[in-house]
Design a protein around this motif. Sequence first.
Motif, PDB file in Angstrom:
ATOM      1  N   LYS A  20      31.822  47.595  34.459  1.00 25.11           N
ATOM      2  CA  LYS A  20      33.054  48.368  34.276  1.00 25.11           C
ATOM      3  C   LYS A  20      33.978  48.271  35.494  1.00 25.11           C
ATOM      4  O   LYS A  20      35.146  47.900  35.387  1.00 25.11           O
ATOM      5  CB  LYS A  20      32.730  49.854  34.026  1.00 25.11           C
ATOM      6  N   SER A  21      33.452  48.643  36.663  1.00 29.40           N
ATOM      7  CA  SER A  21      34.263  48.648  37.875  1.00 29.40           C
ATOM      8  C   SER A  21      34.637  47.225  38.294  1.00 29.40           C
ATOM      9  O   SER A  21      35.721  46.997  38.840  1.00 29.40           O
ATOM     10  CB  SER A  21      33.523  49.358  39.018  1.00 29.40           C
ATOM     11  N   THR A  22      33.754  46.276  38.017  1.00 32.04           N
ATOM     12  CA  THR A  22      34.058  44.875  38.320  1.00 32.04           C
ATOM     13  C   THR A  22      35.265  44.417  37.516  1.00 32.04           C
ATOM     14  O   THR A  22      36.164  43.752  38.041  1.00 32.04           O
ATOM     15  CB  THR A  22      32.842  43.987  38.012  1.00 32.04           C
ATOM     16  N   LEU A  23      35.301  44.773  36.241  1.00 31.05           N
ATOM     17  CA  LEU A  23      36.448  44.434  35.401  1.00 31.05           C
ATOM     18  C   LEU A  23      37.718  45.079  35.936  1.00 31.05           C
ATOM     19  O   LEU A  23      38.768  44.429  36.015  1.00 31.05           O
ATOM     20  CB  LEU A  23      36.188  44.884  33.957  1.00 31.05           C
ATOM     21  N   LEU A  24      37.640  46.354  36.316  1.00 25.56           N
ATOM     22  CA  LEU A  24      38.822  47.039  36.828  1.00 25.56           C
ATOM     23  C   LEU A  24      39.328  46.367  38.102  1.00 25.56           C
ATOM     24  O   LEU A  24      40.536  46.213  38.302  1.00 25.56           O
ATOM     25  CB  LEU A  24      38.502  48.514  37.093  1.00 25.56           C
ATOM     26  N   ARG A  25      38.413  45.946  38.974  1.00 23.03           N
ATOM     27  CA  ARG A  25      38.804  45.255  40.210  1.00 23.03           C
ATOM     28  C   ARG A  25      39.509  43.935  39.901  1.00 23.03           C
ATOM     29  O   ARG A  25      40.471  43.571  40.574  1.00 23.03           O
ATOM     30  CB  ARG A  25      37.571  44.998  41.077  1.00 23.03           C
ATOM     31  N   ALA A  26      39.042  43.248  38.870  1.00 18.52           N
ATOM     32  CA  ALA A  26      39.703  41.991  38.489  1.00 18.52           C
ATOM     33  C   ALA A  26      41.098  42.254  37.937  1.00 18.52           C
ATOM     34  O   ALA A  26      42.049  41.522  38.252  1.00 18.52           O
ATOM     35  CB  ALA A  26      38.855  41.242  37.464  1.00 18.52           C
ATOM     36  N   LEU A  27      41.246  43.308  37.127  1.00 17.16           N
ATOM     37  CA  LEU A  27      42.561  43.639  36.578  1.00 17.16           C
ATOM     38  C   LEU A  27      43.539  44.048  37.667  1.00 17.16           C
ATOM     39  O   LEU A  27      44.754  43.886  37.514  1.00 17.16           O
ATOM     40  CB  LEU A  27      42.424  44.764  35.543  1.00 17.16           C
ATOM     41  N   ALA A  28      43.016  44.591  38.769  1.00 11.46           N
ATOM     42  CA  ALA A  28      43.864  45.046  39.876  1.00 11.46           C
ATOM     43  C   ALA A  28      44.067  43.968  40.947  1.00 11.46           C
ATOM     44  O   ALA A  28      44.663  44.233  41.986  1.00 11.46           O
ATOM     45  CB  ALA A  28      43.260  46.289  40.508  1.00 11.46           C
ATOM     46  N   ARG A  29      43.541  42.780  40.732  1.00  9.01           N
ATOM     47  CA  ARG A  29      43.601  41.660  41.679  1.00  9.01           C
ATOM     48  C   ARG A  29      42.815  41.944  42.960  1.00  9.01           C
ATOM     49  O   ARG A  29      43.088  41.375  44.017  1.00  9.01           O
ATOM     50  CB  ARG A  29      45.050  41.288  42.029  1.00  9.01           C
ATOM     51  N   MET A  30      41.830  42.810  42.868  1.00 11.27           N
ATOM     52  CA  MET A  30      40.935  43.045  43.988  1.00 11.27           C
ATOM     53  C   MET A  30      39.764  42.068  43.977  1.00 11.27           C
ATOM     54  O   MET A  30      39.073  41.905  44.975  1.00 11.27           O
ATOM     55  CB  MET A  30      40.395  44.483  43.940  1.00 11.27           C
ATOM     56  N   LEU A  31      39.521  41.443  42.827  1.00 13.34           N
ATOM     57  CA  LEU A  31      38.450  40.461  42.686  1.00 13.34           C
ATOM     58  C   LEU A  31      39.012  39.265  41.932  1.00 13.34           C
ATOM     59  O   LEU A  31      39.531  39.416  40.824  1.00 13.34           O
ATOM     60  CB  LEU A  31      37.269  41.061  41.912  1.00 13.34           C
ATOM     61  N   LYS A  32      38.906  38.095  42.533  1.00 14.30           N
ATOM     62  CA  LYS A  32      39.409  36.883  41.889  1.00 14.30           C
ATOM     63  C   LYS A  32      38.376  36.358  40.907  1.00 14.30           C
ATOM     64  O   LYS A  32      37.217  36.146  41.266  1.00 14.30           O
ATOM     65  CB  LYS A  32      39.718  35.811  42.943  1.00 14.30           C
ATOM     66  N   PRO A  33      38.753  36.139  39.642  1.00 14.41           N
ATOM     67  CA  PRO A  33      37.788  35.607  38.672  1.00 14.41           C
ATOM     68  C   PRO A  33      37.294  34.217  39.081  1.00 14.41           C
ATOM     69  O   PRO A  33      38.053  33.409  39.624  1.00 14.41           O
ATOM     70  CB  PRO A  33      38.602  35.533  37.367  1.00 14.41           C
ATOM     71  N   SER A  34      36.017  33.957  38.811  1.00 13.94           N
ATOM     72  CA  SER A  34      35.478  32.624  39.038  1.00 13.94           C
ATOM     73  C   SER A  34      36.040  31.640  38.020  1.00 13.94           C
ATOM     74  O   SER A  34      36.119  30.429  38.279  1.00 13.94           O
ATOM     75  CB  SER A  34      33.950  32.644  38.939  1.00 13.94           C
ATOM     76  N   ALA A  35      36.397  32.140  36.858  1.00 14.05           N
ATOM     77  CA  ALA A  35      37.038  31.340  35.820  1.00 14.05           C
ATOM     78  C   ALA A  35      37.903  32.282  34.987  1.00 14.05           C
ATOM     79  O   ALA A  35      37.701  33.487  34.981  1.00 14.05           O
ATOM     80  CB  ALA A  35      36.006  30.640  34.952  1.00 14.05           C
ATOM     81  N   GLY A  36      38.873  31.702  34.269  1.00 14.92           N
ATOM     82  CA  GLY A  36      39.771  32.516  33.469  1.00 14.92           C
ATOM     83  C   GLY A  36      40.896  33.092  34.311  1.00 14.92           C
ATOM     84  O   GLY A  36      41.059  32.741  35.484  1.00 14.92           O
ATOM     85  N   ALA A  37      41.681  33.974  33.699  1.00  9.54           N
ATOM     86  CA  ALA A  37      42.872  34.472  34.382  1.00  9.54           C
ATOM     87  C   ALA A  37      43.249  35.860  33.896  1.00  9.54           C
ATOM     88  O   ALA A  37      43.013  36.217  32.734  1.00  9.54           O
ATOM     89  CB  ALA A  37      44.048  33.521  34.156  1.00  9.54           C
ATOM     90  N   VAL A  38      43.825  36.648  34.802  1.00  5.26           N
ATOM     91  CA  VAL A  38      44.428  37.942  34.482  1.00  5.26           C
ATOM     92  C   VAL A  38      45.938  37.761  34.481  1.00  5.26           C
ATOM     93  O   VAL A  38      46.500  37.147  35.395  1.00  5.26           O
ATOM     94  CB  VAL A  38      44.015  39.019  35.500  1.00  5.26           C
ATOM     95  N   HIS A  39      46.594  38.297  33.456  1.00  3.92           N
ATOM     96  CA  HIS A  39      48.040  38.184  33.316  1.00  3.92           C
ATOM     97  C   HIS A  39      48.681  39.558  33.465  1.00  3.92           C
ATOM     98  O   HIS A  39      48.204  40.538  32.889  1.00  3.92           O
ATOM     99  CB  HIS A  39      48.400  37.607  31.945  1.00  3.92           C
ATOM    100  N   LEU A  40      49.760  39.610  34.205  1.00  7.34           N
ATOM    101  CA  LEU A  40      50.540  40.838  34.393  1.00  7.34           C
ATOM    102  C   LEU A  40      51.996  40.526  34.114  1.00  7.34           C
ATOM    103  O   LEU A  40      52.581  39.649  34.765  1.00  7.34           O
ATOM    104  CB  LEU A  40      50.368  41.358  35.821  1.00  7.34           C
ATOM    105  N   ASP A  41      52.554  41.207  33.120  1.00  7.34           N
ATOM    106  CA  ASP A  41      53.955  41.000  32.747  1.00  7.34           C
ATOM    107  C   ASP A  41      54.284  39.534  32.510  1.00  7.34           C
ATOM    108  O   ASP A  41      55.321  39.015  32.951  1.00  7.34           O
ATOM    109  CB  ASP A  41      54.885  41.597  33.812  1.00  7.34           C
TER     110      ASP A  41
END
Length: 286
Positions: A45-66
């Motif tokens: 849960k918290s790992t996902l939230l950190r990725a959404l907040a750009r606190m953790l860079k995904p090893s693969a894939g991408a987070v999109h904002l706006d």
Amino acid sequence: MSEPARLWGENLTLAYDQRVISRDLGITIPDNSFTVIVGPNACGKSTLLRALARMLKPSAGAVHLDGELIGSYPSKEVARRLGLLPQSSVAPDGITVADLVARGRYPHQKFLKQWSRADERIITEAMDATRVTELATRMVDELSGGQRQRVWLAMVLAQQTPLLLLDEPTTYLDIAHQMDVLDLCAELHHERDHTLVAVLHDLNHACRYATHLIAMKDGAVVAEGDPAEIITAELVEQVFGLPCRVIPDPETHTPLIVPADRRGAVTRRANGDRKAEAGIGMRRSA
């Protein structure tokens, strides 16, 4: 065709060093929702939230904002669009409430124009909204846990971001202060049109406050949607391993999880064992 959500991730692999938490994870945060992420400890849960907040860079894939990769924005620009209240927030020694809340305006400061009346107004409004105005001159480290949590929320509000991410905002708070913080979050969602994403441990709180619920297990999303539509006794047992009943909350009519009486089951088994032993003894004596 509907507009894409402001915050979403695709094909995410999330890991700490070589320890993979989630693989091929897809997630979309509905705009103008109060989204709550639930699941057992260490489910991601918290790992996902950190990725959404750009606190953790995904090893693969991408987070999109706006519509853009979140990693393509400068840090200040991310902070103008997205606010984060981490799980453990530590204030600098000797800082007052007003000074800590004022730090929320940092992403909006420019090199030649450091402060304005608008900044003062926004800080005042954030402190009023979180009901910490009377604490303005107090030292943060003198406050109770509930008061400190409201102060941190005020700082995040002062960022004036349309997206707020909250990692376990009720941890270490007693039940009354938990409700205070969650009522405030609901108010921000309903009255100020913020999109909120929160990680919560209490499933009943999640069902009461969330407009969109995401249930995770072993780094994967098991179910998501309106709590009233997805929360069943079968799902709770699948995700948490907890036998239960799900009934309507008498106050809000949202799902209410009532754990099965495992102590009663143990007592019934013990009584059954004693009766069986007594029966064997009677047969032997006969």
